[in-house]
Scaffold this active site. Sequence first.
Site, PDB file in Angstrom:
ATOM      1  N   TYR A 123       0.782  -1.233   0.000  1.00 46.79           N
ATOM      2  CA  TYR A 123       0.000   0.000   0.000  1.00 46.79           C
ATOM      3  C   TYR A 123       0.815   1.285   0.000  1.00 46.79           C
ATOM      4  O   TYR A 123       0.259   2.363  -0.202  1.00 46.79           O
ATOM      5  CB  TYR A 123      -0.964  -0.016   1.195  1.00 46.79           C
ATOM      6  N   PHE A 411     -10.398  -3.995  10.644  1.00 47.81           N
ATOM      7  CA  PHE A 411     -11.586  -3.812   9.808  1.00 47.81           C
ATOM      8  C   PHE A 411     -11.277  -4.164   8.369  1.00 47.81           C
ATOM      9  O   PHE A 411     -10.136  -4.334   8.004  1.00 47.81           O
ATOM     10  CB  PHE A 411     -12.118  -2.374   9.916  1.00 47.81           C
TER      11      PHE A 411
END
Length: 411
Positions: A123, A411
């Site tokens: 990322y 999450f």
Amino acid sequence: MTNDVRAVTEAEFEDWQRALSTGFLRKPVAEPEHLEARRRHVEGRLLGAFDGSRCVATYRSFAQELTAVGGTPVPANAVSNVTVTPTHRRRGLLTRMMDRDLARAKERGDVVATLIAAEYPIYGRYGFGPATWTTQWTVEVPRAGLDPRWSGPGDGGRIDLVDGEDVRKLGPELHERVRRAQPGAVSRSELWWQLSTGAVRFGPNWTEPFYAVHRSASGEVEGLVSYKADDNWRHKQPHNTADVDWLIAATPAAERALWHYLCSIDWITQVKSGWRGPDDLLPLLLPDPRAARVTDQADWLWVRILDVVRALEARTYATTGSLVLEVVDGAGLARGRYLLDASPDGASCTVTGRSADLVLDAAELATLWLGDESASRLAALGRVRQEREGALRTADALLRGSKRPWCPDVF
């Protein structure tokens, strides 16, 4: 054939879910009741890449709040459920989904994007930087030096076992108090509380945990813990482990009492802390801190700055100073040169034409923003360039926080 990236329709949800499970190496076909639960309760914006009619990559984002240094919550675009099917890797599918979603998040007015990275190398190229870290401890209870006869807090507080319904009533308000004092913490939706207490189940592997609540002498709820225990006996002696799912506490007294409670449960000889902040009090709450050994430590929350001005103005600063930051951003979302004027009374950030003091990538700015990293360390790694003598010292004094950021959630 060009793969189509688009929003997922209701009719395509089952195929999107199959692709998601495939990417995470889970059973690709969900049971009908679990699929229906996901269909009803999955929150947010779903994207997929399609090869013909088959979904071959998945992506989801949803609204979130992230606590900045000083306690101000900022609107965030939380990214999750990112997969690319093995047969369709290296075709730019994630880049297309990410670019589309982040551009729309910036248009909506989100200040940052967030994610929990399953793999570290992915990322950074999208402008995300690791902004919080997390640590797990294992406590050897017999070595901890705690009173094994402990029967509750001595300050007038108390600990009670409760059930999931109680947690759903008591937890949200307590969590709001806790997260507004913890940089790096994120908001929890109603669905989070339902999933963590079994009211909503997305799979067959639910095990009901134990829940304990700490109340102060005045009766105020100050802490909650969810934990499980195994059943491990050797030679007719218990060697059981209490495994903490999550523990939140609004006061040090509540935190101390909950850990002492876990270490005083009959037959428990080991307590696994779950994911905690890297500067968690746990080891030092024990008479013998060496009884708590680090069993895991890793990067956790990754942040991507979408609005530099609002991000830098949202947080607080312990000292007074000015910096001109030149932010390099291949996607253009945060690119520019910004003048930060900060003091304990507040901060302003404006686009400027002045010469840069520091030059850094958007990912490095994200790593520094929550206060856990040092600009000088990043410069030593070649990831920040100093253009004015003394700028690194100024950046460290301004940007580093007194409390390490921590995100309790995945999450």
